[in-house]
Design an enzyme around this catalytic site. Sequence first.
Site, short mmCIF file in Angstrom:
data_model
loop_
_atom_site.label_atom_id
_atom_site.label_comp_id
_atom_site.label_asym_id
_atom_site.label_seq_id
_atom_site.Cartn_x
_atom_site.Cartn_y
_atom_site.Cartn_z
CG PHE A 50 -13.42 1.77 7.01
CD1 PHE A 50 -12.93 1.20 5.84
CD2 PHE A 50 -14.19 0.99 7.86
CE1 PHE A 50 -13.21 -0.12 5.51
CE2 PHE A 50 -14.48 -0.34 7.55
CZ PHE A 50 -13.98 -0.89 6.37
CD GLU A 53 -9.22 -8.58 -4.04
OE1 GLU A 53 -8.08 -8.94 -3.67
OE2 GLU A 53 -10.14 -8.31 -3.25
CE1 TYR A 88 -9.65 -2.79 0.25
CE2 TYR A 88 -8.56 -0.91 -0.75
CZ TYR A 88 -8.51 -2.08 0.00
OH TYR A 88 -7.30 -2.53 0.49
CE LYS A 93 -4.08 -2.09 2.20
NZ LYS A 93 -5.10 -1.95 3.30
CB THR A 108 -7.43 -5.66 9.64
OG1 THR A 108 -7.93 -6.81 8.98
CG2 THR A 108 -7.75 -4.42 8.84
NE ARG A 167 -2.67 -5.63 6.92
CZ ARG A 167 -3.80 -6.17 6.49
NH1 ARG A 167 -4.35 -7.18 7.14
NH2 ARG A 167 -4.41 -5.69 5.42
NE ARG A 177 -7.28 -12.37 5.08
CZ ARG A 177 -7.69 -11.11 4.91
NH1 ARG A 177 -7.66 -10.52 3.73
NH2 ARG A 177 -8.12 -10.42 5.94
P1 ATP Z 1 -7.34 -5.66 3.07
O1 ATP Z 1 -8.67 -5.90 2.38
O2 ATP Z 1 -6.77 -4.27 2.82
O3 ATP Z 1 -6.36 -6.76 2.84
P2 ATP Z 1 -8.40 -6.73 5.46
O4 ATP Z 1 -9.02 -7.77 4.59
O5 ATP Z 1 -7.52 -7.20 6.58
O6 ATP Z 1 -7.58 -5.68 4.64
P3 ATP Z 1 -10.93 -5.36 5.45
O7 ATP Z 1 -11.99 -5.57 6.48
O8 ATP Z 1 -11.11 -5.95 4.10
O9 ATP Z 1 -9.53 -5.81 6.08
O10 ATP Z 1 -10.75 -3.78 5.31
C1 ATP Z 1 -10.12 -3.24 4.16
C2 ATP Z 1 -9.21 -2.12 4.57
O11 ATP Z 1 -10.00 -1.05 5.06
C3 ATP Z 1 -8.26 -2.44 5.72
O12 ATP Z 1 -7.06 -3.01 5.28
C4 ATP Z 1 -8.00 -1.09 6.30
O13 ATP Z 1 -6.99 -0.41 5.57
C5 ATP Z 1 -9.32 -0.39 6.10
N1 ATP Z 1 -10.12 -0.47 7.32
C6 ATP Z 1 -10.83 -1.52 7.77
N2 ATP Z 1 -11.43 -1.25 8.93
C7 ATP Z 1 -11.11 0.03 9.21
C8 ATP Z 1 -11.43 0.92 10.28
N3 ATP Z 1 -12.20 0.54 11.29
N4 ATP Z 1 -10.90 2.17 10.23
C9 ATP Z 1 -10.11 2.57 9.20
N5 ATP Z 1 -9.77 1.78 8.17
C10 ATP Z 1 -10.26 0.53 8.19
MG MG Z 2 -10.15 -7.29 2.89
#
Ligand code: ATP
Ligand code: MG
Length: 138
Positions: A58, A127, A50, A10, A92, A103, A86
């Site tokens: 968010f 994706e 997204y 990122k 996350t 991370r 993952r």
């Molecule tokens: P990614 O999809 O980026 O791999 P992830 O699958 O671990 O991450 P998701 O739930 O898909 O998590 O959320 C996508 C992205 O949105 C997260 O990586 C983070 O950057 C952002 N995000 C998620 N939750 C929050 C939050 N509560 N506040 C701010 N940003 C958030």
């Molecule tokens: Mg995700």
Amino acid sequence: MSNLTFGIIKPDAVRAGKQGAIIQRILDAGFGIRGMKLIHQTRKQAEGFYVVHAGKGFFDELCDFMSSGPCVVMALEKDGAVKAWRDLMGATNPAEAAEGTLRKEFATSIGENAVHGSDSEENAQIEIAYFFSKLELV
Ligand code: ATP
Ligand code: MG
């Protein structure tokens, strides 16, 4: 494509100059890199990527961040690639990420968390196709 997953280094990690260290960690973990490029997403591209998070609190912050600078998009190959990637990324929220995960080492907050990984084989295919043509996968 079941041995493939999709990853992003990122904009926060690229801005910090950590893309080389992260790619080394990916190779050390036994992934093959089938596709890789540096891109700077437009706001619209980030919104499309997204779209599953559209409407969440968010979402705007996430799309602003993902279009804020260059990122590295990657098609990664390994047995059980989705879970393996993952696992290497970690939780996350970096505050909850385990020792030894990307991370834990490179993320600064839940919003700026260094890497993305697909959450299922189905989404991995979607994706990868969002950013790579077939000819760009080696
Ligand atoms: P990614 O999809 O980026 O791999 P992830 O699958 O671990 O991450 P998701 O739930 O898909 O998590 O959320 C996508 C992205 O949105 C997260 O990586 C983070 O950057 C952002 N995000 C998620 N939750 C929050 C939050 N509560 N506040 C701010 N940003 C958030
Ligand atoms: Mg995700």
